[in-house]
Design a protein around this motif. Structure first.
Motif, PDB file in Angstrom:
ATOM      1  N   MET A  14       0.836  -1.191   0.000  1.00 48.66           N
ATOM      2  CA  MET A  14       0.000   0.000   0.000  1.00 48.66           C
ATOM      3  C   MET A  14       0.875   1.247   0.000  1.00 48.66           C
ATOM      4  SD  MET A  14      -3.087   1.109   2.599  1.00 48.66           S
ATOM      5  CE  MET A  14      -4.168  -0.160   1.937  1.00 48.66           C
ATOM      6  N   LYS A  15       0.506   2.243  -0.810  1.00 45.75           N
ATOM      7  CA  LYS A  15       1.292   3.460  -0.928  1.00 45.75           C
ATOM      8  C   LYS A  15       0.535   4.655  -0.368  1.00 45.75           C
ATOM      9  CE  LYS A  15       3.669   6.453  -4.227  1.00 45.75           C
ATOM     10  NZ  LYS A  15       3.970   6.733  -5.653  1.00 45.75           N
ATOM     11  N   THR A  16       1.254   5.503   0.360  1.00 46.71           N
ATOM     12  CA  THR A  16       0.683   6.721   0.923  1.00 46.71           C
ATOM     13  C   THR A  16       1.473   7.926   0.443  1.00 46.71           C
ATOM     14  OG1 THR A  16      -0.178   5.654   2.909  1.00 46.71           O
ATOM     15  CG2 THR A  16       0.232   8.014   3.049  1.00 46.71           C
ATOM     16  N   GLU A  17       0.776   8.974   0.045  1.00 46.38           N
ATOM     17  CA  GLU A  17       1.391  10.244  -0.305  1.00 46.38           C
ATOM     18  C   GLU A  17       0.851  11.314   0.632  1.00 46.38           C
ATOM     19  OE1 GLU A  17       2.128   9.449  -5.089  1.00 46.38           O
ATOM     20  OE2 GLU A  17       0.525  10.806  -4.429  1.00 46.38           O
ATOM     21  N   LEU A  18       1.758  12.015   1.301  1.00 44.41           N
ATOM     22  CA  LEU A  18       1.385  13.067   2.240  1.00 44.41           C
ATOM     23  C   LEU A  18       1.866  14.399   1.686  1.00 44.41           C
ATOM     24  CD1 LEU A  18       2.379  11.283   5.578  1.00 44.41           C
ATOM     25  CD2 LEU A  18       0.106  11.407   4.531  1.00 44.41           C
ATOM     26  N   TYR A  19       0.931  15.205   1.244  1.00 44.26           N
ATOM     27  CA  TYR A  19       1.237  16.526   0.705  1.00 44.26           C
ATOM     28  C   TYR A  19       1.086  17.541   1.834  1.00 44.26           C
ATOM     29  CZ  TYR A  19       0.588  14.209  -3.809  1.00 44.26           C
ATOM     30  OH  TYR A  19       0.686  13.365  -4.886  1.00 44.26           O
ATOM     31  N   TYR A  20       2.115  18.378   2.027  1.00 41.49           N
ATOM     32  CA  TYR A  20       2.040  19.307   3.150  1.00 41.49           C
ATOM     33  C   TYR A  20       2.587  20.676   2.772  1.00 41.49           C
ATOM     34  CZ  TYR A  20       7.085  18.645   3.868  1.00 41.49           C
ATOM     35  OH  TYR A  20       8.454  18.620   3.696  1.00 41.49           O
ATOM     36  N   PHE A  21       2.091  21.681   3.485  1.00 40.18           N
ATOM     37  CA  PHE A  21       2.635  23.034   3.400  1.00 40.18           C
ATOM     38  C   PHE A  21       2.901  23.494   4.820  1.00 40.18           C
ATOM     39  CE2 PHE A  21       2.249  27.671   3.434  1.00 40.18           C
ATOM     40  CZ  PHE A  21       3.159  28.001   2.439  1.00 40.18           C
ATOM     41  N   THR A  22       4.091  24.036   5.052  1.00 41.38           N
ATOM     42  CA  THR A  22       4.434  24.421   6.419  1.00 41.38           C
ATOM     43  C   THR A  22       5.370  25.615   6.424  1.00 41.38           C
ATOM     44  OG1 THR A  22       5.216  23.573   8.555  1.00 41.38           O
ATOM     45  CG2 THR A  22       6.453  22.903   6.599  1.00 41.38           C
ATOM     46  N   GLY A  23       5.260  26.420   7.474  1.00 45.04           N
ATOM     47  CA  GLY A  23       6.169  27.538   7.668  1.00 45.04           C
ATOM     48  C   GLY A  23       6.999  27.361   8.925  1.00 45.04           C
ATOM     49  N   THR A  24       6.365  26.827   9.967  1.00 45.20           N
ATOM     50  CA  THR A  24       7.064  26.671  11.250  1.00 45.20           C
ATOM     51  C   THR A  24       7.207  25.212  11.672  1.00 45.20           C
ATOM     52  OG1 THR A  24       4.946  27.072  12.349  1.00 45.20           O
ATOM     53  CG2 THR A  24       6.428  28.937  12.138  1.00 45.20           C
ATOM     54  N   GLY A  25       6.877  24.290  10.775  1.00 43.22           N
ATOM     55  CA  GLY A  25       7.144  22.884  11.048  1.00 43.22           C
ATOM     56  C   GLY A  25       5.989  22.093  11.634  1.00 43.22           C
ATOM     57  N   ASN A  26       4.881  22.747  11.982  1.00 39.74           N
ATOM     58  CA  ASN A  26       3.768  21.995  12.563  1.00 39.74           C
ATOM     59  C   ASN A  26       3.232  20.944  11.598  1.00 39.74           C
ATOM     60  OD1 ASN A  26       3.802  23.497  14.966  1.00 39.74           O
ATOM     61  ND2 ASN A  26       2.427  25.058  14.137  1.00 39.74           N
ATOM     62  N   GLY A  27       3.015  21.357  10.352  1.00 44.97           N
ATOM     63  CA  GLY A  27       2.508  20.406   9.357  1.00 44.97           C
ATOM     64  C   GLY A  27       3.492  19.301   9.044  1.00 44.97           C
ATOM     65  N   LEU A  28       4.772  19.650   9.007  1.00 46.45           N
ATOM     66  CA  LEU A  28       5.796  18.625   8.755  1.00 46.45           C
ATOM     67  C   LEU A  28       5.842  17.632   9.911  1.00 46.45           C
ATOM     68  CD1 LEU A  28       8.059  17.390   7.145  1.00 46.45           C
ATOM     69  CD2 LEU A  28       9.611  19.130   8.049  1.00 46.45           C
ATOM     70  N   HIS A  29       5.664  18.104  11.119  1.00 49.46           N
ATOM     71  CA  HIS A  29       5.628  17.199  12.272  1.00 49.46           C
ATOM     72  C   HIS A  29       4.471  16.216  12.136  1.00 49.46           C
ATOM     73  CE1 HIS A  29       5.578  15.566  16.287  1.00 49.46           C
ATOM     74  NE2 HIS A  29       4.366  16.054  16.491  1.00 49.46           N
ATOM     75  N   ILE A  30       3.312  16.698  11.720  1.00 45.92           N
ATOM     76  CA  ILE A  30       2.165  15.808  11.514  1.00 45.92           C
ATOM     77  C   ILE A  30       2.505  14.765  10.454  1.00 45.92           C
ATOM     78  CG2 ILE A  30      -0.204  15.670  10.656  1.00 45.92           C
ATOM     79  CD1 ILE A  30      -0.622  18.505  11.812  1.00 45.92           C
ATOM     80  N   ALA A  31       3.052  15.224   9.323  1.00 46.16           N
ATOM     81  CA  ALA A  31       3.383  14.303   8.236  1.00 46.16           C
ATOM     82  C   ALA A  31       4.403  13.262   8.680  1.00 46.16           C
ATOM     83  CB  ALA A  31       3.905  15.093   7.039  1.00 46.16           C
ATOM     84  N   LYS A  32       5.401  13.685   9.424  1.00 47.75           N
ATOM     85  CA  LYS A  32       6.421  12.751   9.913  1.00 47.75           C
ATOM     86  C   LYS A  32       5.818  11.749  10.890  1.00 47.75           C
ATOM     87  CE  LYS A  32      10.310  14.667  11.244  1.00 47.75           C
ATOM     88  NZ  LYS A  32      11.231  15.664  11.848  1.00 47.75           N
ATOM     89  N   SER A  33       4.857  12.191  11.692  1.00 45.90           N
ATOM     90  CA  SER A  33       4.214  11.292  12.655  1.00 45.90           C
ATOM     91  C   SER A  33       3.403  10.220  11.944  1.00 45.90           C
ATOM     92  CB  SER A  33       3.319  12.101  13.605  1.00 45.90           C
ATOM     93  OG  SER A  33       4.063  13.037  14.348  1.00 45.90           O
ATOM     94  N   VAL A  34       2.678  10.621  10.887  1.00 45.83           N
ATOM     95  CA  VAL A  34       1.916   9.647  10.096  1.00 45.83           C
ATOM     96  C   VAL A  34       2.872   8.670   9.431  1.00 45.83           C
ATOM     97  CG1 VAL A  34       0.357   9.327   8.140  1.00 45.83           C
ATOM     98  CG2 VAL A  34       0.007  11.266   9.692  1.00 45.83           C
ATOM     99  N   LYS A  35       3.932   9.197   8.844  1.00 43.88           N
ATOM    100  CA  LYS A  35       4.897   8.337   8.154  1.00 43.88           C
ATOM    101  C   LYS A  35       5.513   7.322   9.108  1.00 43.88           C
ATOM    102  CE  LYS A  35       9.100   8.341   5.376  1.00 43.88           C
ATOM    103  NZ  LYS A  35      10.109   9.160   4.643  1.00 43.88           N
ATOM    104  N   GLU A  36       5.893   7.766  10.289  1.00 41.94           N
ATOM    105  CA  GLU A  36       6.525   6.862  11.255  1.00 41.94           C
ATOM    106  C   GLU A  36       5.631   5.675  11.575  1.00 41.94           C
ATOM    107  OE1 GLU A  36       8.345   6.974  15.822  1.00 41.94           O
ATOM    108  OE2 GLU A  36       7.596   8.807  14.876  1.00 41.94           O
ATOM    109  N   SER A  37       4.338   5.939  11.778  1.00 45.37           N
ATOM    110  CA  SER A  37       3.412   4.848  12.108  1.00 45.37           C
ATOM    111  C   SER A  37       3.202   3.906  10.936  1.00 45.37           C
ATOM    112  CB  SER A  37       2.059   5.429  12.554  1.00 45.37           C
ATOM    113  OG  SER A  37       2.179   6.072  13.798  1.00 45.37           O
ATOM    114  N   LEU A  38       3.165   4.447   9.723  1.00 41.87           N
ATOM    115  CA  LEU A  38       2.948   3.607   8.549  1.00 41.87           C
ATOM    116  C   LEU A  38       4.180   2.785   8.200  1.00 41.87           C
ATOM    117  CD1 LEU A  38       0.919   6.075   6.302  1.00 41.87           C
ATOM    118  CD2 LEU A  38       0.068   4.017   7.435  1.00 41.87           C
TER     119      LEU A  38
END
Length: 264
Positions: free
Chosen positions: A1-25
């Motif tokens: 199964m493949k996941t694509e996480l598209y994000y936009f961030t200025g202070t890293g909050n969105g990147l933290h969310i994306a990294k958290s999802v990636k870590e679990s997957l």
């Protein structure tokens, strides 16, 4: 199964969310790709065949950033994809930011399978956080992120209906108000004071390529008000025109380092 996480961030909050999802997957041996929205060519349609597709973005002035809206307009996906949005905010809720993207995707016949929200410390320099308040918000945000990540990994469905005309009209009015507020505060008029040493960090972290270096930063007209430049300036020399810089504390998510936010 493949996941694509598209994000936009200025202070890293969105990147933290994306990294958290990636870590679990990744723990489930699933393939995951993190894709900054600002690095994509938005002049043409973007086609994805991923099984799970996430759009992660902040709330700016009660709505989604313009670049995220343009991305949503261009996105094309399989009807079998699990599509979710994840809007985060600094206060006041992310409902408008969520609805704006859900409606655009719906216009493209993309069914948003679930939507998520989390409050983080704001990117705005208008908010002055004590260390205790900052720690409290981050602690609560982590609880929210972990709960939402579990739902994303398990592909929990909670289909959000398209907004009705009343909600759309209300969102349009909030956009007019936000634009007036932005013009009053002059968020897009960012300037450097004498502390600037020309290090170019601001230019490298700007997701919109809006800053050119000529000794000191020169700002163009494509600002998204992410304030990555202000919050990541090592010298604390940047601020918007009407900003009170006294006691300003820059913010970047503690699980994201400045190099992860550099695009150049």
């Amino acid at each position: 199964m493949k996941t694509e996480l598209y994000y936009f961030t200025g202070t890293g909050n969105g990147l933290h969310i994306a990294k958290s999802v990636k870590e679990s997957l990744v723990q489930r041996n699933e393939a995951v790709e993190l894709i900054p929205i600002n690095t994509l060519n938005l002049s043409q349609s973007l086609h994805s065949s991923a099984n799970r597709i996430g759009i992660i973005y902040p709330t700016y002035a009660m709505t989604a950033p313009a670049i995220v809206k343009r991305f949503a307009e261009k996105l094309r996906v399989s009807s079998k994809s699990y599509v979710f949005t994840y809007a985060h905010c600094g206060g006041g809720g992310a409902g408008g930011a969520t609805s704006s993207i859900v409606d655009i995707l719906s216009d493209n016949d993309i069914i948003v399978t679930n939507t998520f929200q989390t409050r983080f410390p704001s990117n705005s320099t208008l908010f002055k956080y004590t260390d205790e308040k900052l720690e409290s918000i981050l602690s609560k945000s982590e609880v929210s992120v972990k709960e939402n990540v579990r739902a994303i990994v398990d592909m929990v469905e909670n289909i959000r209906p398209k907004s009705n005309s009343l909600n759309r009209a209300s969102r349009k009015m909030s956009g007019i108000f936000s634009s007036a507020l932005e013009n009053h505060l002059q968020f897009k008029v960012i300037e450097a004071n004498d502390n600037c040493n020309g290090c170019s960090v601001c230019s490298k972290v700007c997701p919109m390529e809006n800053i050119e270096m000529n000794g000191k930063p020169q700002f163009k007209s494509n600002c998204e008000m992410c304030f990555a430049c202000i919050n990541n300036c090592p010298q604390k020399s940047l601020g918007f025109k009407k900003m009170n810089r006294k006691d300003f504390k820059p913010y970047r998510h503690p699980n994201v380092n400045v190099k992860e936010l550099m695009y150049r």
